[in-house]
Motif scaffolding. Sequence first.
Motif, mmCIF file in Angstrom:
data_model
loop_
_atom_site.group_PDB
_atom_site.id
_atom_site.type_symbol
_atom_site.label_atom_id
_atom_site.label_comp_id
_atom_site.label_asym_id
_atom_site.label_seq_id
_atom_site.Cartn_x
_atom_site.Cartn_y
_atom_site.Cartn_z
ATOM 1 N N VAL A 113 0.804 -1.303 -0.210
ATOM 2 C CA VAL A 113 0.223 0.108 0.003
ATOM 3 C C VAL A 113 0.822 1.208 0.196
ATOM 4 C CG1 VAL A 113 -1.625 1.262 1.416
ATOM 5 C CG2 VAL A 113 -1.952 -1.026 1.136
ATOM 6 N N TYR A 120 0.144 -3.491 -5.982
ATOM 7 C CA TYR A 120 0.239 -2.418 -5.447
ATOM 8 C C TYR A 120 -1.283 -1.443 -5.192
ATOM 9 C CZ TYR A 120 5.237 -2.874 -4.390
ATOM 10 O OH TYR A 120 6.346 -3.566 -4.026
ATOM 11 N N GLU A 121 -1.253 -0.771 -4.010
ATOM 12 C CA GLU A 121 -2.756 -0.148 -4.112
ATOM 13 C C GLU A 121 -2.355 1.176 -3.775
ATOM 14 O OE1 GLU A 121 -6.330 -0.082 -1.156
ATOM 15 O OE2 GLU A 121 -5.150 -1.501 -1.088
ATOM 16 N N ARG A 127 -3.503 4.497 -1.760
ATOM 17 C CA ARG A 127 -4.672 4.969 -1.040
ATOM 18 C C ARG A 127 -4.939 6.584 -0.857
ATOM 19 N NH1 ARG A 127 -4.931 0.219 3.576
ATOM 20 N NH2 ARG A 127 -5.298 -1.343 2.042
#
Lengths: 397, 397
Positions: free
Chosen positions: B105, B131-132, B134
């Motif tokens: 993240v 992958y992210e 946010r």
Amino acid sequence: MGVSLPRKELFDVPEGMIYLDGNSLGVLPKGAAERAQRTITEEWGGQLIKAWNTAGWMALPQVVGDTLAGFLGAPAGSVATGDTLSIKVYQALAAALKMRPDRRVILSDNGNFPSDLYMAEGLIKTLDQGYELRTPAPEDVADAITEEVAVVMLTQVDYRTGRMHDMAAITEKAHAVGAVMVWDLAHSAGALPVELTASNAEFAVGCTYKYLNGGPGAPAFIYVRPDIVDDIEPALSGWLGHDAPFAMELNYRPATATERMRVGTPPILQLAVLQEALRAWEGVDMADLRAASQRLSNLFIAEVEARCPMLTLASPRDAEVRGSQVSFSFEQGYPAMQAVIDSGVIGDFRAPDIMRFGFTPLYLDEADIIEAAKRIENVMTNELWREPKYQVKSRVT
Amino acid sequence: MGVSLPRKELFDVPEGMIYLDGNSLGVLPKGAAERAQRTITEEWGGQLIKAWNTAGWMALPQVVGDTLAGFLGAPAGSVATGDTLSIKVYQALAAALKMRPDRRVILSDNGNFPSDLYMAEGLIKTLDQGYELRTPAPEDVADAITEEVAVVMLTQVDYRTGRMHDMAAITEKAHAVGAVMVWDLAHSAGALPVELTASNAEFAVGCTYKYLNGGPGAPAFIYVRPDIVDDIEPALSGWLGHDAPFAMELNYRPATATERMRVGTPPILQLAVLQEALRAWEGVDMADLRAASQRLSNLFIAEVEARCPMLTLASPRDAEVRGSQVSFSFEQGYPAMQAVIDSGVIGDFRAPDIMRFGFTPLYLDEADIIEAAKRIENVMTNELWREPKYQVKSRVT
């Protein structure tokens, strides 16, 4: 037929200097200082933030890209400018690898400019997905193009010797096995006719501070073949490659065509000077330029070989497979080049033993070549390079 | 105590203009044009390729980096210059992710400058490893720092509102859960005291064309915390980040310390002008600057609120948590800002409804602020922005 060459009147070269290093940093075009002055004083100083619109700064990268396209045999809209050549190599490679997700080999050669290889290394480590960089000798590259290869990445003109790859033939071979082609045109743009569209290569990159005389640290460029560009998802997806940079959206949407390969805020001072430098090319026929380059290079080889038997030609003798430079190898090449430079003939040294001379028909003529050869003869015959001051490796370029 | 502020005599600002956009593009320092002239004419023109050594071009990125370190509360050698801020974001993020290989993240916020988010997106797509990114609201970021987070990437000062994150507290929170911290200091460097060493953050990036007055497209910078830099394998591993660029080795070996974050050939014209611009800061105490900035900003808020009830303060009222800018929201913010600009008060508009004004105590004083407020009052009270010419969205910045 284009304008006649050279056009010495358009450039400021120090009196008495014969500059054979335009393949590393081009000379100063006469309009550059005034253009920088205008950009700084009238535009930045006088218009400030408004200059992005009123002075055309926002459009400048694209305008200059379109001019560069003309040097590359490429259509307007296919060339984006900015950043450095190394960054553009990374962009091209990253995009090319995505086009061949089932393959894991980047093929280059061990004559490529090291930064291109380093950028490939960095990308491979970053991806960490089992990619491999292969670097056979330049003459073995064609045979190394196999169906394992995702991307063939080569510099057309060898930075040391001037040896040229056959752009059309290698691109065709790459495509025959399904590989993507990336050409580095650092020593091609402004040095010889380039036919990107005709080559059918997917990507090309290059710099503008060599033959194009854009000045130290001038911006780089990237070409993407128009039929594939709309499918490219840029690795370096900066706001100025966004379709609407000033909408301040939270998600990236690529700009139209090759504009998506732009990244951050453009270096306006460097771009303005580059644009001015490109004016010196107006009316120049690239076939004329190539003919003049070959004439000067051949003359240089003949003169130097006749005068300096201790120097060994390191460049191809055949001008058809040689870029716009001539290199000689000499074991004491480093101090020899320092002594040559001290005689007012500016070339450069490339490890391990290469004395390199570039030919730029925009501002060189036959008389320059003969005078250069005479001065080199004096340095070599009298072994002036043995002076202790030339042995010290202080210089970094 | 440092030199007294403002130092208007060091800058060229057009007569009658009150420039409240130094947070976007700083004004012209008086020495800049002459410095560019010298760099172009004497160095490029007169010394050509030798200037890399004789004019100190090769060392310039590091010299300027060391000067910038002084603005950032960071030691000499910890700041590398070059490229654009977006590129530096990519470098920092790529390196930070490698430090936490088991996490997926990237945490930022939806008030971050879009290009930072776009670069993260591009990196995530390039890596293609789940992958992210946010992006909670800025006020929710602290609570979103969990043990899933590999990297927290935030801009300290919100480009729209000037709201500041607490650098020390957020960095501490990130470290408490084992995340790596990346700060974007675009609106901090030269705007307020920054204490990078004290914050213990691993990475910081920023640009120099805003409060530092480096000129349009001036180079960016990256800081890497000295105790971790030797373990960083740069994603963008260009030749000028190599330990021995001119050895022309085939394999990449990172240069010492933060120099490894350099990539390609440095933009010498822009760097020279930036170096000149930084001279205006000699003797300036950043605590004095911050105090002056808060005094000017508070005065502006008081004056504008008293004169223009139709404008709603979009910035924090508390100067302690506000950078060096003040924003007001107004539904017709776009045409209103065009009319304000036409009155000689230069601010800018940020979508969807933000009228933004920056405060640069190097060249602004209280009289400027009051005069600006009067002109804004005239525009707003008389609804001058209703003129059709202000409705056209022609401008791109």
